[in-house]
Design a protein around this motif. Structure first.
Motif: not given
Length: 352
Positions: A300, A316, A320
Motif C-alpha cells: 500500500r 482509495d 484497493q
C-alpha cells in the motif's frame, strides 16, 4: 515522518567547494571538461601538474609532494542526507537495509583514505527494493546518477549471456574495471542478477576488492562495488515468517539472524556468480544487506508513493484494486507479496 522532518530532508545535490577537492592517484577525464578543466580554478596549470607527477614535485604552495595525484573527484557529489531522507520516505519495510547501507556509506565517504573499496551484496525476494536502493545510491553519489560515466551497470543477460565464453568475459571485465578505475578512482560498479552470472567470472574482481594499496598500477580503494541477488530470499522469507508466527515485530529481526543463512545459501549455490570466485570465502564483502519480504501495508505504501510520483491524489479505489490483484503467500497466512512492489506501477496504470 512529520512535515517538518520531510522539509528538512528535501533531496539536494552536494557540490564540493575548493576546500573539498581531495588528492588521489592518476589524473583522468572529467565529464565536465576533464580533470584538467578543474585545475585552473585551483590556480594550477594542467600541463605543469602532469609534468610534476611521478617525480615527487610539489604542485604549489600548500600542496604536498606526490608520486601520483589527482585534484578532482570526477562527478562524485555525495548527498548522504538526501539519500537517508529518500530511503526513509520511500523504501518500505526495510529497516535493516536502510541502516546498513547508510552506515556503510557514511563511514566510507567520510574516510579520506579508505584501505579498501566499499563492497555491498544485496539479497532478497523479488520486488523488495534492491534495484531501487542501487539506483538511489547512483543518484545521490554521482552528479549524473545512473547516466554518470562513472557508474557502470552489468547485467548477465546483456553483458555475459553465454557461459561458454566466460574466459573472454573475464578478460573484458578485468580490462573494463581497470581502465575505468585508472580514469577515475571514484567509480560505482553495479552487478545485477548475480544468480545468473557465469560461475567463475567474478574471480577477476577479487584483486580489486581487497585491502591492497595498488592493483595493476591503479589505485582502486575509493571505488564502490554492489552485487544484487535473489539468492537467500527464501531463507530471509522463512526467518520473517517465523518471526511473525512468534508475534515478534519485524523490526526486531536482527542481521545476526539473517547473515549466516544468506551466506550459506550463496555458498551452497553452484550457479551463483560468487561461486568459484573466493569473494565470500576471503570475506571481501563489507556488508551482506538483507531485504525482507513485503506485507500488505508495505505494498500500500508503494502504491501511494507511485501515485505521488505521477502527481495524482491518493484514490482509495485504485489502492484497493492494486492490493486485491496482488498475490500473497504462504497460502494459509497470505502474508507476503509474491512480487513485492515490482508490479505496482504497471498495475496502477491498469486501474487508473
Amino acid at each position: 515522518m512529520g512535515v517538518a522532518a520531510a522539509e528538512r530532508c528535501t533531496p539536494g545535490v552536494a557540490v564540493p567547494g575548493r576546500g573539498s577537492w581531495l588528492l588521489h592517484t592518476e589524473l583522468g577525464p572529467h565529464p565536465d571538461g576533464g580533470c584538467d578543466a578543474q585545475l585552473p580554478a585551483l590556480g594550477l596549470a594542467p600541463r605543469a601538474v602532469r609534468a610534476g607527477l611521478g617525480r615527487g614535485r610539489r604542485l604549489g604552495p600548500g600542496f604536498p609532494a606526490l608520486q601520483l595525484g589527482r585534484l578532482c573527484e570526477c562527478d562524485f557529489r555525495p548527498d548522504l542526507p538526501g539519500l537517508e531522507c529518500d530511503l526513509a520516505q520511500h523504501l518500505a519495510g526495510q529497516h535493516l537495509a536502510k541502516a546498513l547501507v547508510v552506515k556503510a556509506l557514511k563511514a566510507f565517504v567520510r574516510d579520506p583514505a579508505p584501505t579498501k573499496p566499499l563492497v555491498l551484496s544485496l539479497h532478497g525476494w523479488t520486488g523488495t527494493g534492491k534495484s531501487y536502493v542501487s539506483s538511489l545510491l547512483a543518484h545521490y553519489l554521482f552528479q549524473g546518477g545512473l547516466r554518470s560515466p562513472r557508474v557502470h551497470h552489468f547485467s548477465p543477460v546483456i553483458h555475459f549471456p553465454h557461459p561458454s565464453h566466460v574466459e573472454r568475459y573475464k578478460k573484458d571485465l578485468k580490462s573494463w574495471v581497470q581502465g575505468n578505475l585508472t580514469a577515475c578512482g571514484r567509480s560505482l560498479f553495479l552487478f545485477d542478477e548475480m544468480d545468473k552470472m557465469p560461475p567463475g567470472l567474478m574471480e577477476v574482481l577479487r584483486p580489486f576488492l581487497g585491502s591492497s594499496w595498488v592493483v595493476y598500477g591503479t589505485n582502486y580503494r575509493k571505488a564502490i562495488f554492489i552485487f544484487i541477488s535473489n539468492t537467500g530470499g527464501e531463507q530471509i522469507n522463512q526467518v520473517a515468517l517465523e518471526a511473525w508466527r512468534s508475534r515478534r515485530d519485524r523490526e526486531e529481526i536482527l542481521l545476526q539472524e539473517l547473515e549466516p543463512v544468506i551466506s550459506r545459501a550463496v555458498l551452497d549455490n553452484p550457479h551463483h556468480g560468487f561461486s568459484h570466485s573466493g569473494i565470500m570465502e576471503e570475506r571481501l564483502l563489507d556488508a551482506v544487506v538483507p531485504f525482507l519480504p513485503l506485507q500488505r501495508h508495505h505494498v500500500r505504501h508503494c502504491v501511494l508513493n507511485e501515485l505521488a510520483q505521477l502527481g495524482l491524489e491518493p484514490r482509495d479505489e485504485v489502492v484497493q484494486a492494486v492490493l486485491d490483484s496482488t498475490t500473497f503467500f504462504p497460502e494459509d497466512e497470505q502474508l507476503f507479496s509474491s512480487n513485492g512492489c515490482k508490479t505496482v506501477a504497471s498495475r496502477i496504470s491498469f486501474f487508473l
